[in-house]
Design a protein around this motif. Structure first.
Motif, short mmCIF file in Angstrom:
data_model
loop_
_atom_site.label_atom_id
_atom_site.label_comp_id
_atom_site.label_asym_id
_atom_site.label_seq_id
_atom_site.Cartn_x
_atom_site.Cartn_y
_atom_site.Cartn_z
N UNK A 1 13.05 -7.74 -20.00
CA UNK A 1 14.31 -6.98 -20.00
C UNK A 1 14.04 -5.50 -20.26
N UNK A 2 13.11 -5.24 -21.17
CA UNK A 2 12.76 -3.84 -21.48
C UNK A 2 12.17 -3.14 -20.26
N UNK A 3 11.29 -3.84 -19.55
CA UNK A 3 10.68 -3.24 -18.36
C UNK A 3 11.71 -2.90 -17.30
N UNK A 4 12.76 -3.72 -17.23
CA UNK A 4 13.78 -3.48 -16.20
C UNK A 4 14.60 -2.23 -16.48
N UNK A 5 14.61 -1.83 -17.73
CA UNK A 5 15.47 -0.70 -18.10
C UNK A 5 14.72 0.55 -18.55
N UNK A 6 13.44 0.42 -18.86
CA UNK A 6 12.73 1.52 -19.49
C UNK A 6 12.62 2.75 -18.58
N UNK A 7 13.36 3.74 -18.86
CA UNK A 7 13.34 5.05 -18.19
C UNK A 7 13.32 4.96 -16.67
N UNK B 1 0.81 -1.20 0.00
CA UNK B 1 0.00 0.00 0.00
C UNK B 1 0.86 1.26 0.00
N UNK B 2 2.18 1.13 0.17
CA UNK B 2 3.04 2.30 0.29
C UNK B 2 3.90 2.44 -0.96
N UNK B 3 3.55 3.40 -1.80
CA UNK B 3 4.22 3.52 -3.10
C UNK B 3 5.69 3.89 -2.96
N UNK B 4 6.01 4.84 -2.07
CA UNK B 4 7.41 5.24 -1.93
C UNK B 4 8.24 4.15 -1.28
N UNK B 5 7.62 3.36 -0.43
CA UNK B 5 8.34 2.24 0.18
C UNK B 5 8.73 1.22 -0.89
N UNK B 6 7.79 0.92 -1.79
CA UNK B 6 8.09 -0.02 -2.86
C UNK B 6 9.13 0.56 -3.83
N UNK B 7 9.07 1.87 -4.04
CA UNK B 7 10.08 2.52 -4.89
C UNK B 7 11.46 2.44 -4.24
N UNK B 8 11.50 2.59 -2.92
CA UNK B 8 12.76 2.47 -2.18
C UNK B 8 13.36 1.08 -2.37
N UNK B 9 12.55 0.03 -2.22
CA UNK B 9 13.06 -1.33 -2.36
C UNK B 9 13.60 -1.56 -3.77
N UNK B 10 12.88 -1.06 -4.75
CA UNK B 10 13.32 -1.24 -6.13
C UNK B 10 14.64 -0.50 -6.40
N UNK B 11 14.78 0.71 -5.87
CA UNK B 11 16.02 1.47 -6.06
C UNK B 11 17.20 0.78 -5.37
N UNK B 12 16.93 0.15 -4.24
CA UNK B 12 17.99 -0.62 -3.56
C UNK B 12 18.43 -1.79 -4.45
N UNK B 13 17.46 -2.48 -5.05
CA UNK B 13 17.77 -3.61 -5.92
C UNK B 13 18.51 -3.17 -7.18
N UNK C 1 4.29 10.68 -11.70
CA UNK C 1 5.51 9.93 -12.03
C UNK C 1 5.59 8.62 -11.26
N UNK C 2 5.20 8.67 -9.98
CA UNK C 2 5.25 7.46 -9.15
C UNK C 2 4.29 6.39 -9.68
N UNK C 3 3.10 6.83 -10.13
CA UNK C 3 2.13 5.88 -10.69
C UNK C 3 2.70 5.21 -11.94
N UNK C 4 3.34 6.03 -12.78
CA UNK C 4 3.94 5.49 -14.01
C UNK C 4 5.06 4.52 -13.65
N UNK C 5 5.84 4.90 -12.66
CA UNK C 5 6.97 4.08 -12.23
C UNK C 5 6.48 2.73 -11.71
N UNK C 6 5.42 2.77 -10.89
CA UNK C 6 4.94 1.52 -10.29
C UNK C 6 4.12 0.69 -11.26
#
Length: 538
Positions: free
Chosen positions: A405-411, A81-93, A471-476
């Motif tokens: 692979x594209x999803x992993x790198x797209x912008x 339920x926490x968008x920035x938390x999930x963004x944090x985990x992804x940025x760590x990865x 931007x966060x919605x697009x990112x997630x």
């Protein structure tokens, strides 16, 4: 000897690793902040957390400030339920962060399983989480045991809080105290002073009409269709459905009574609501307010409802099984009007009955508004769906794997940088608001000027948050599609390309919707965002 030394050929092996600059050797540090309430005092706490960690990280010369990840007014019971938390985990990865700082375990996660899962995942890739209140660095050897104990305590505190709230609610219910949102049902308003239900005379006319039609023998679908033909909207300005009418004739509020605790929290981890089927007590208040429908008519409506249901053999268990017995149920959408296609039997009772999927709006609308979409035979769409699933399996390496692979790198980095820029601008606005408050407190600003400038900053803050959220919605969306692609690939590999018949679990895991425009124009929309155009062969 000198000649031998001079004749030796020396080959210089260049270093393969660059010497890190002081800037490059710094730890990349971020902070995670969260408040679980939208009350003003909680949001002030949120602002304080953001300001504190921005200054705290920037004050350490060995740290490089990556940014603040912050979820405002969002429950901490589930990480999804926490968008920035999930963004944090992804940025760590993605290797963008070395250390995460947060206030406490309860701010990070109140679910023990989530907390341990995330900490282990980050620890495996060399990223630590520092919990300031508990003074725990997850990269230390003893951290997991301590963290497990403390996060369990945090979870138990949340469960205890939930039970206390439930107890308080039940106590209020037993005293006849409750809150009702009248805009969710026709016929009543709330007296602003007494906080009681009062009849809305205009809406009450429609309520009486619906009960009269139902008691006269008309079915709920017929009543709904007639209301739609007359252009009368529901309380939520939507079109009428048979299910809407059915709920109305069962609503005890129309005879002056109130039933409380119809729904309950399923569990204290996900906080999902569900119907109360006897797990918790319910509270019934008779003659609580002025009725729109007489008690005699209301009881007649309940008796009629039961008789009709039993006549069709529709017990609750049977209805649930019927709803989910076909793999394509709720999957096929009409390309003309957007309604769901429902499974029907054509030429029923004849020598050659045929099962087909027909647009549900045809049962609700007539005349000029009738949907022009045609029906599609069940065997045709079933065979086509199996063909699509087999195509996906045999095109894993050519379609799904490259797409992943594209999803992993797209912008990904671009979007992250833009989000970080908005975070920085938000911090600047917060600082300006603090300066403004200090000036006002010292008497250097008139109340009128302070209010005007503060409102201007608040409006700027809201606009920045909206842009960041886009931007966060697009990112997630990208992250969700990536996760769904992994699941689709896994499920397809399990089949090994052998799909003799449709399996509901397989269909649900891979296909989102099937949009039927015509026999020659059918679009399969997968869970991961891919759209596949298909057609039914002659």
């Amino acid at each position: 000897m000198e000649e031998m030394l001079m004749s030796k050929k020396v080959t210089v092996i260049e270093p393969t690793q660059k010497n890190e600059t002081i800037e490059e050797s710094k730890l990349r540090v971020c902070a995670y902040c969260r408040v679980s309430s939208i009350h003003e005092e909680q949001l002030n706490s949120f602002s304080n957390q953001v300001t504190h960690y921005t200054q705290y990280i920037n004050s350490n010369q060995n740290w490089y400030f990556v940014g603040i990840y912050a979820d405002e007014g969002i429950s901490g019971t589930s990480k999804e339920k926490r968008t920035d938390f999930m963004r944090l985990i992804n940025d760590c990865e993605c290797g963008l962060i070395d250390l995460v700082i947060t206030k406490s375990i309860s701010r990070f996660a109140r679910n023990t399983a989530d907390c341990i899962e995330v900490v282990r995942k980050l620890k495996e890739i060399g990223i630590g989480v520092f919990f300031e209140k508990e003074n725990i660095n997850t990269l230390s050897e003893e951290s997991e045991l301590v963290l497990s104990i403390l996060s369990s305590i945090a979870q138990e505190e949340m469960i205890s809080l939930s039970k206390n709230i439930r107890w308080a609610n039940q106590r209020r219910y037993s005293q006849g105290k409750f809150q009702i949102a009248p805009k969710k049902f026709l016929g009543y308003d709330v007296d602003p002073v007494k906080q009681t239900l009062v009849i809305n005379q205009e809406e009450a006319k429609l309520v009486k009409y619906i009960f009269e039609q139902y008691l006269s023998g008309k079915g709920t679908a017929v009543i709904a269709r007639e209301l739609n033909q007359k252009g009368i909207p529901t309380i939520t300005n939507a079109t009428w459905q048979g299910s809407t009418i059915n709920r109305m004739v069962k609503n005890e509020k129309y005879c002056g009574d109130v039933l409380m605790q119809k729904t309950i929290t399923g569990d204290e981890i996900t906080f999902k609501r569900k119907r109360n089927k006897g797990e918790q007590p319910q509270y019934y208040i008779k003659d609580n307010h002025e009725p729109i429908i007489s008690r005699e008519d209301f009881e007649r409506a309940q008796k009629l409802s039961i008789e009709r249901r039993l006549a069709k053999g529709l017990t609750e268990d049977v209805a649930k099984k019927m709803q989910n017995r076909y793999p394509l149920t709720s999957k096929i959408i009409c390309g003309k009007c957007g309604c769901i296609l429902r499974r029907t039997t054509q030429n029923s009772g004849t020598t050659y009955p045929r099962v087909a999927w027909d647009c549900s709006s045809k049962r609700r609308t007539y005349g000029t508004t009738k949907c022009k979409g045609g029906s599609i035979h069940d065997d045709s769409i079933t065979k086509l769906t199996i063909v699509v699933l087999k195509k996906l399996y045999f095109s894993l390496d050519n379609l799904l794997v490259p797409y992943r692979s594209t999803l992993r790198n797209i912008e990904k980095l671009k979007d992250n940088k833009e989000i970080a820029e908005y975070d920085l601008q938000i911090q600047q606005v917060i600082s300006q608001m603090r300066v403004l408050a200090d000036l006002s407190a010292k008497g250097n600003l008139t109340p009128m000027l302070y209010t005007a400038q503060n409102n201007e900053l608040c409006a700027k803050m809201d606009e920045l948050k909206k842009r960041k959220q886009v931007l966060a919605d697009k990112y997630f969306s990208t992250i969700r599609n990536l996760n769904d692609t992994d699941k689709i690939i896994s499920r397809l590999k399990d089949t090994q390309g052998v799909i003799p018949s449709l399996d509901k679990e397989l269909v649900d895991a891979i296909i989102d919707t099937i949009i039927v425009y015509s026999r020659n124009n059918i679009v399969f929309k997968l869970k991961n965002g891919i759209e596949l155009p298909e057609k039914i062969g002659d």
